[in-house]
Scaffold this active site. Structure first.
Site, PDB file in Angstrom:
ATOM      1  N   HIS A 189       0.815  -1.220   0.000  1.00  0.00           N
ATOM      2  CA  HIS A 189       0.000   0.000   0.000  1.00  0.00           C
ATOM      3  C   HIS A 189       0.849   1.270   0.000  1.00  0.00           C
ATOM      4  O   HIS A 189       0.392   2.319  -0.431  1.00  0.00           O
ATOM      5  CB  HIS A 189      -1.021  -0.035   1.136  1.00  0.00           C
ATOM      6  N   GLU A 431     -11.222 -11.077  -4.857  1.00  0.00           N
ATOM      7  CA  GLU A 431      -9.786 -11.028  -4.579  1.00  0.00           C
ATOM      8  C   GLU A 431      -9.264 -12.316  -3.954  1.00  0.00           C
ATOM      9  O   GLU A 431      -8.100 -12.398  -3.579  1.00  0.00           O
ATOM     10  CB  GLU A 431      -9.392  -9.868  -3.657  1.00  0.00           C
ATOM     11  N   ASN A 454      -4.478  -7.248  -6.966  1.00  0.00           N
ATOM     12  CA  ASN A 454      -3.329  -7.199  -6.038  1.00  0.00           C
ATOM     13  C   ASN A 454      -3.435  -8.339  -5.028  1.00  0.00           C
ATOM     14  O   ASN A 454      -2.459  -9.019  -4.724  1.00  0.00           O
ATOM     15  CB  ASN A 454      -3.302  -5.877  -5.259  1.00  0.00           C
ATOM     16  N   ASP A 455      -4.644  -8.500  -4.506  1.00  0.00           N
ATOM     17  CA  ASP A 455      -4.841  -9.581  -3.542  1.00  0.00           C
ATOM     18  C   ASP A 455      -5.070 -10.916  -4.229  1.00  0.00           C
ATOM     19  O   ASP A 455      -4.623 -11.954  -3.737  1.00  0.00           O
ATOM     20  CB  ASP A 455      -6.030  -9.262  -2.629  1.00  0.00           C
ATOM     21  N   ARG A 465       2.115 -10.028  -0.671  1.00  0.00           N
ATOM     22  CA  ARG A 465       2.298  -8.928  -1.623  1.00  0.00           C
ATOM     23  C   ARG A 465       3.215  -7.822  -1.102  1.00  0.00           C
ATOM     24  O   ARG A 465       3.666  -6.982  -1.876  1.00  0.00           O
ATOM     25  CB  ARG A 465       0.933  -8.335  -1.996  1.00  0.00           C
ATOM     26  N   CYS A 502      -9.724  -3.518 -10.555  1.00  0.00           N
ATOM     27  CA  CYS A 502      -9.246  -2.301  -9.886  1.00  0.00           C
ATOM     28  C   CYS A 502      -7.888  -2.514  -9.220  1.00  0.00           C
ATOM     29  O   CYS A 502      -7.408  -1.662  -8.493  1.00  0.00           O
ATOM     30  CB  CYS A 502     -10.269  -1.786  -8.879  1.00  0.00           C
TER      31      CYS A 502
HETATM   32  C1  PEP Z   1      -6.622  -5.297  -4.755  1.00  0.00           C
HETATM   33  O1  PEP Z   1      -6.418  -6.132  -3.876  1.00  0.00           O
HETATM   34  O2  PEP Z   1      -6.311  -5.481  -5.948  1.00  0.00           O
HETATM   35  C2  PEP Z   1      -7.238  -4.005  -4.425  1.00  0.00           C
HETATM   36  C3  PEP Z   1      -7.600  -3.183  -5.377  1.00  0.00           C
HETATM   37  O3  PEP Z   1      -7.385  -3.682  -3.108  1.00  0.00           O
HETATM   38  P1  PEP Z   1      -6.145  -3.245  -2.177  1.00  0.00           P
HETATM   39  O4  PEP Z   1      -4.958  -3.009  -3.043  1.00  0.00           O
HETATM   40  O5  PEP Z   1      -6.546  -2.012  -1.443  1.00  0.00           O
HETATM   41  O6  PEP Z   1      -5.989  -4.432  -1.282  1.00  0.00           O
HETATM   42 MG    MG Z   2      -7.390  -5.869  -1.975  1.00  0.00          MG
END
Ligand code: PEP
Ligand code: MG
Length: 579
Positions: A189, A431, A454-455, A465, A502
């Site tokens: 993040h 996710e 991402n997750d 990650r 996303c």
């Molecule tokens: C993701 O996991 O891809 C996502 C968009 O949420 P975050 O990155 O906030 O976990």
């Molecule tokens: Mg996520």
């Protein structure tokens, strides 16, 4: 030249500001403060964080060793409430109008002098406890008000062992040209926030803090993941040229602002923005996003001393949705846990925080916190086009439980005659692999899906990650990941739902090409990447993307896939330095 991990694009050139962690130096650093109240508030936050840290350590010790050993930490907890300690520090801040660190330094000095006069070895040992405690508070203060950027004149590049997402969020954009850290990965993040702030950054650069000193000239190559320390004149000139080209390219991209995001054979791909802070709206509008595809609301909760009230949240959501006019704003409910924590909200110690009490799981066991947020979102929905999205749904029941709470609050608001959008759409983030496998069932209850890649990558490949030591295994073009994306798209479309991506993959034009081919309807990304991706969308045919995606789904590994995608896009990439 140091190799790291690409975190945020762009080139930055400037002097190093090294974030020292040496508490002795910090404690001597006297600063006149502008507001006693602000300083006391920061102190309160740091104390809360410290208390939380200690409770966590204590519980871990009790769990690992035993309750007697854990009780040792009670002394620390008592000190955190001790008027002789807390009150004295506040008194120094108030009377001398100095920063917390300096005040703490003076308090520590008094304690040390006192303990020095004592011969009892047990009591003498207690002075070490106080030093340790102060060190921890200092660490939490530096996380709270991050870097003392204000007292440094001129612009600089931050070099640090690590920056938390909160530290990054607090970077002063007018002074920080970029940052380099030893820890972190592309989807941590911290990197996500850097992209939101449009600050070039490279993370995971081993030993960088021991290889630079304050004032060294450093170049951040945010596109390739390099940090160049004290470059030769030749290298410096090359990068200055690149920097100019980069700015020029951004200027060229601005021409796409008013144009539609459509493929050459007329497939519309909505390009939305991911935001973490309401302040990003300027950039969202500047890049003419079709909407907000992901509002990471946890950043409203981070870096405060207590939970935001319903009214505070309502005002933020209302401002955002009003500024977006008729465009949709997808508000994701609180996603705390994993690498994001709240100083004032204690999560029991966990061995694997990303697999623990995170995201919707946390909301479902803290319904009062969740309800406050839902009420605020619903009330704001009367002022524009808001959608609600739940993070980290793992099983269908979780979604139903969360949705039921929304329905209950809707009924309550209706009874009180409070305005809200009665047809508000409720979607799920995809996710976790389990929910992909169950997505056909989930689609019966959800209004839309958004894939958090991402997750999804982290949970599919069992790769943390945020851990740079396994970053090489974090492979977003792995066939297993792509198969899951395809499966989620099929479930969505079979049930007439729109599906978006996303995660960070959406911001990479080469991967966006593949996602379009896999049937994804919308892409949501940091605002600064929108026009870049639009440039790609307008250059491709949907039909070609489908054929490419079909071929990719038959491939065995990501190297083959990557090469194939580049080969297919070669002509489209030609003449555009990098799409
Ligand atoms: C993701 O996991 O891809 C996502 C968009 O949420 P975050 O990155 O906030 O976990
Ligand atoms: Mg996520």
């Amino acid at each position: 030249m140091f190799k790291g991990i690409v975190a945020s694009p762009g080139i930055a050139i400037g002097p190093v500001m090294l974030l020292t962690k040496k508490s002795e130096e910090i404690l001597k650093n006297k600063r006149t403060i502008l507001s006693v109240e602000d300083e006391k508030e920061k102190f309160k936050i740091a104390l809360e964080k410290t208390k939380n840290d200690i409770i966590n350590i204590k519980e871990k010790i009790i769990y690992d060793i035993g309750s007697k050993e854990g009780d040792i930490f009670n002394a620390y907890l008592q000190l955190l409430h001790d008027p002789g300690f807390v009150g004295k520090t506040e008194q120094i801040i108030r009377e001398q109008k100095v920063n917390i660190e300096f005040a703490l330094g003076q308090v520590l000095q008094n304690y040390l002098e006192f303990f020095n006069k004592i011969s009892d070895p047990y009591l003498k040992e207690r002075s070490r406890d106080i030093s340790g405690l102060i060190e921890r508070i200092i660490k939490n203060i530096s996380e709270t008000h991050a870097i003392e950027q204000k007292k440094v004149s001129g612009k600089f590049i931050i070099v640090a062992e690590d920056l938390t997402p909160t530290d990054t969020a607090e970077l002063d954009k007018t002074k920080v040209l970029g940052f380099i850290t030893e820890k972190g990965t592309q989807t941590s993040h911290t990197a996500i926030v850097a992209r939101a702030l449009e600050i070039p950054a490279v993370v995971g650069v081993k030993d960088i803090t021991s290889n630079v000193k304050n004032g060294d000239l450093v170049i951040i190559d945010g596109d390739r993941g390099f940090a160049v320390v004290n470059p030769s004149q030749k290298v410096l000139n090359t990068y200055k040229e690149e920097q100019k080209k980069y700015l020029l390219k951004n200027k060229v991209l601005k021409k796409l602002k008013k144009l539609e995001s459509k493929t050459q054979d007329n497939r519309k791909i909505e390009l939305n923005a991911n935001i973490e802070f309401a302040e990003e709206i300027g950039s969202v509008l500047e890049n003419n996003a079709d909407g907000i595809g992901l509002f990471r609301t946890e950043f409203i909760y981070i870096n405060r001393a207590n939970l935001p009230t319903e009214e505070e949240q309502f005002n933020i959501y209302k401002t955002v949705v009003q500024k977006m006019g008729k465009k949709p704003v997808t508000i994701r409910t609180l996603d705390i846990g994993g690498d994001k924590y709240l100083p004032y909200f204690k999560i029991p110690p966990e061995q694997n925080p990303f697999l623990g009490l995170r995201a919707i799981r946390l909301s479902l066991v803290n319904i009062s916190i969740f309800s406050v947020q839902i009420r605020a979102i619903l009330r704001a929905s009367a002022f524009g086009n808001i959608k609600i999205m739940f993070p980290m749904i793992t099983v269908v029941e979780e979604f139903l439980e969360a949705k039921k709470i929304v329905e209950e609050i809707k009924a309550e608001l209706k009874k009180k005659k409070v305005n809200f959008d009665e047809n508000i759409k409720i979607g799920a983030m995809i996710e976790v692999p389990s929910i992909v496998l169950l997505s056909d069932e989930l689609a019966k209850y959800a209004d839309f899906f958004s894939i958090g890649t991402n997750d999804l990558v982290q949970y599919t490949l069992a790769v943390d990650r945020g851990n740079e030591t396994v970053a090489k295994l974090y492979d977003n073009l792995n066939p297993a990941v792509l198969k899951l994306i395809k499966m989620a798209v099929e479930s969505a479309h079979k049930n007439n739902l729109k599906i978006s991506v996303c995660g960070e993959m959406a911001a990479d034009p080469v991967i966006a090409f593949l996602l379009v081919g896999l049937g994804v309807d919308e892409l949501s990304m940091n605002s600064a990447s929108i026009l870049n991706v639009k440039g790609l969308i307008r250059n491709i045919k949907f039909q070609d993307a489908i054929e490419v995606a079909d071929a990719v789904l038959k491939m065995k590994n990501s190297v083959e896939i990557k090469n194939f995608l580049f080969e297919k896009l070669k002509n489209k990439l030609k003449g555009k330095e990098k799409l």
